[in-house]
Write a protein that holds these residues in place. Structure first.
Motif, mmCIF file in Angstrom:
data_model
loop_
_atom_site.group_PDB
_atom_site.id
_atom_site.type_symbol
_atom_site.label_atom_id
_atom_site.label_comp_id
_atom_site.label_asym_id
_atom_site.label_seq_id
_atom_site.Cartn_x
_atom_site.Cartn_y
_atom_site.Cartn_z
ATOM 1 N N GLY A 151 0.827 -1.210 0.000
ATOM 2 C CA GLY A 151 0.000 0.000 0.000
ATOM 3 C C GLY A 151 0.861 1.260 0.000
ATOM 4 O O GLY A 151 0.587 2.216 -0.723
ATOM 5 N N ARG A 152 1.925 1.228 0.806
ATOM 6 C CA ARG A 152 2.819 2.407 0.856
ATOM 7 C C ARG A 152 3.543 2.593 -0.475
ATOM 8 O O ARG A 152 3.756 3.703 -0.934
ATOM 9 C CB ARG A 152 3.823 2.254 2.000
ATOM 10 C CG ARG A 152 3.183 2.403 3.372
ATOM 11 C CD ARG A 152 4.219 2.793 4.424
ATOM 12 N NE ARG A 152 5.305 1.832 4.508
ATOM 13 C CZ ARG A 152 5.218 0.650 5.128
ATOM 14 N NH1 ARG A 152 4.098 0.282 5.715
ATOM 15 N NH2 ARG A 152 6.237 -0.166 5.173
ATOM 16 N N MET A 153 3.902 1.466 -1.101
ATOM 17 C CA MET A 153 4.543 1.549 -2.422
ATOM 18 C C MET A 153 3.599 2.214 -3.431
ATOM 19 O O MET A 153 3.993 3.119 -4.176
ATOM 20 C CB MET A 153 4.926 0.144 -2.910
ATOM 21 C CG MET A 153 5.499 0.109 -4.311
ATOM 22 S SD MET A 153 5.603 -1.570 -4.963
ATOM 23 C CE MET A 153 3.919 -1.846 -5.537
ATOM 24 N N LEU A 154 2.307 1.767 -3.411
ATOM 25 C CA LEU A 154 1.340 2.343 -4.353
ATOM 26 C C LEU A 154 1.213 3.846 -4.124
ATOM 27 O O LEU A 154 1.216 4.644 -5.077
ATOM 28 C CB LEU A 154 -0.032 1.677 -4.199
ATOM 29 C CG LEU A 154 -0.128 0.199 -4.612
ATOM 30 C CD1 LEU A 154 -1.536 -0.332 -4.375
ATOM 31 C CD2 LEU A 154 0.269 0.000 -6.071
ATOM 32 N N GLU A 155 1.125 4.229 -2.846
ATOM 33 C CA GLU A 155 0.972 5.649 -2.531
ATOM 34 C C GLU A 155 2.181 6.447 -3.013
ATOM 35 O O GLU A 155 2.042 7.500 -3.633
ATOM 36 C CB GLU A 155 0.789 5.806 -1.031
ATOM 37 C CG GLU A 155 0.143 7.118 -0.695
ATOM 38 C CD GLU A 155 -0.099 7.247 0.794
ATOM 39 O OE1 GLU A 155 -0.326 6.228 1.469
ATOM 40 O OE2 GLU A 155 -0.035 8.397 1.265
ATOM 41 N N ALA A 156 3.371 5.906 -2.768
ATOM 42 C CA ALA A 156 4.592 6.616 -3.172
ATOM 43 C C ALA A 156 4.657 6.770 -4.692
ATOM 44 O O ALA A 156 5.258 7.717 -5.208
ATOM 45 C CB ALA A 156 5.817 5.854 -2.673
ATOM 46 N N LEU A 157 4.020 5.833 -5.402
ATOM 47 C CA LEU A 157 4.048 5.886 -6.869
ATOM 48 C C LEU A 157 2.848 6.653 -7.432
ATOM 49 O O LEU A 157 2.660 6.705 -8.656
ATOM 50 C CB LEU A 157 4.050 4.460 -7.445
ATOM 51 C CG LEU A 157 5.297 3.623 -7.135
ATOM 52 C CD1 LEU A 157 5.124 2.190 -7.623
ATOM 53 C CD2 LEU A 157 6.537 4.253 -7.786
ATOM 54 N N GLY A 158 2.020 7.207 -6.528
ATOM 55 C CA GLY A 158 0.843 7.966 -6.985
ATOM 56 C C GLY A 158 -0.213 7.070 -7.600
ATOM 57 O O GLY A 158 -0.945 7.483 -8.497
ATOM 58 N N ARG A 159 -0.282 5.817 -7.096
ATOM 59 C CA ARG A 159 -1.281 4.871 -7.626
ATOM 60 C C ARG A 159 -2.349 4.597 -6.576
ATOM 61 O O ARG A 159 -2.070 4.605 -5.388
ATOM 62 C CB ARG A 159 -0.601 3.537 -7.984
ATOM 63 C CG ARG A 159 0.276 3.623 -9.205
ATOM 64 C CD ARG A 159 0.996 2.304 -9.428
ATOM 65 N NE ARG A 159 0.075 1.167 -9.469
ATOM 66 C CZ ARG A 159 0.481 -0.099 -9.611
ATOM 67 N NH1 ARG A 159 1.758 -0.386 -9.703
ATOM 68 N NH2 ARG A 159 -0.408 -1.066 -9.649
#
Ligand code: BEZ
Ligand code: FE
Length: 294
Positions: free
Chosen positions: A204-212
């Motif tokens: 989830g944090r990865m998605l957020e960091a990627l603007g997804r």
């Protein structure tokens, strides 16, 4: 083997593999090492970034248990699951396409007769689902084993509920049916809604960091098995859903989208009288004959 440097390290790792190891394992690790090293060279990976990646994978491991599989979520959100599925499920264009399995399938779901209400208390607007299972040549396939599972009106699968939630100990909105002698099936359930994949962890944090975003468009899962045919793992998506073109796991295929028709109160497809609005959807599945191996 000494004085290995930036230019000789890749070859040194490849040469370290024993010639007698399993040939497929060797092929996979040769390519993996080459690509990993190329990637590190390409982005000029820093030590700090390398350590953050190790921490990320460690967190994926820590949050993973028998109910939560963060590595599959990682594979899904990086498009790897869809890629592996696509390259292993090539079939004629007339066949129903496969898509991602997802983490919410459960072995041993309750068996139902055609016409049953598989919601078993799950919350949502009533939805009547029907269709036919056919072979590539159009033959109706009787006795197909049809597993179906879906989310409820809050976007949760039964297995995601905590033990305090009402009905949490029972399978809800999932079940196994058999097609009738004309290859047809029908059941009552609830309207599946769009939902976010579990995003309270490292993925989830990865998605957020990627603007997804983490959302998946509304869908029903199907796993269909018929002897002599390739097993089909797929979804049926709801036409008009706002996430059809931005599915977090890249699983949407145009020909898996169908109309989920809204009806006002009245007589339902199974003849019952509905006091509230309800939905219906129909979808036919076409299975590819299994390759006969000599
Ligand atoms: C699902 O559709 O159930 C699903 C697929 C991939 C990741 C998370 C959920
Ligand atoms: Fe799903």
């Amino acid at each position: 083997m000494r004085n290995i440097n930036e230019d000789t390290i890749t070859q040194a790792v490849l040469a370290s593999m024993d010639d007698r190891c399993n040939p497929r394992l060797r092929t996979i690790f040769t390519s993996l090492v080459q690509h990993l090293h190329s990637f590190a060279r390409d982005v000029k990976l820093t030590e700090d970034e390398w350590f953050k990646a190790i921490q990320f994978l460690t967190e994926c491991g820590h949050i993973t248990d028998d109910k939560r599989q963060e590595f599959i979520l990682l594979s899904d959100t990086l498009g790897l699951s869809m890629l592996v599925m696509a390259q292993n499920n090539k079939k004629p264009a007339e066949c129903t396409e496969a898509t991602v399995f997802g983490p919410f399938y459960v072995e041993g779901a309750p068996e139902y007769e055609n016409g049953a209400d598989i919601a078993n208390g799950a919350r949502g607007e009533p939805c009547f689902v029907s269709g036919q299972i056919r072979g590539l040549d159009g033959t109706p396939l009787a006795g197909a084993q049809i597993d179906v599972w879906q989310s409820d009106e809050d976007g949760f699968y039964d297995v995601q509920k905590s033990s305090d939630d009402a009905g949490a100990s029972e399978p809800q909105a999932r079940g196994r049916l058999r097609s009738d002698r004309d290859g047809r099936f029908h059941f009552r359930s609830i309207l599946a809604e769009a939902y976010p994949i579990p995003h309270d962890g490292p993925v989830g944090r990865m998605l957020e960091a990627l603007g997804r975003h983490p959302w998946r468009p509304a869908h029903l899962h199907f796993l269909i098995k018929v002897p002599g045919y390739e097993t089909l793992i797929t979804h049926v998506f709801r036409d008009g859903d706002q996430y059809l073109d931005s599915d977090a796991v890249f699983g949407v295929r145009s020909n898996l989208i169908t109309q989920w028709v809204k009806h006002e109160s009245g007589v339902a497809p199974d003849g019952s009288k509905m006091e509230t609005p309800f939905y219906s959807l129909e979808y036919d599945f076409v299975l590819n004959p299994a390759e006969v191996t000599a």
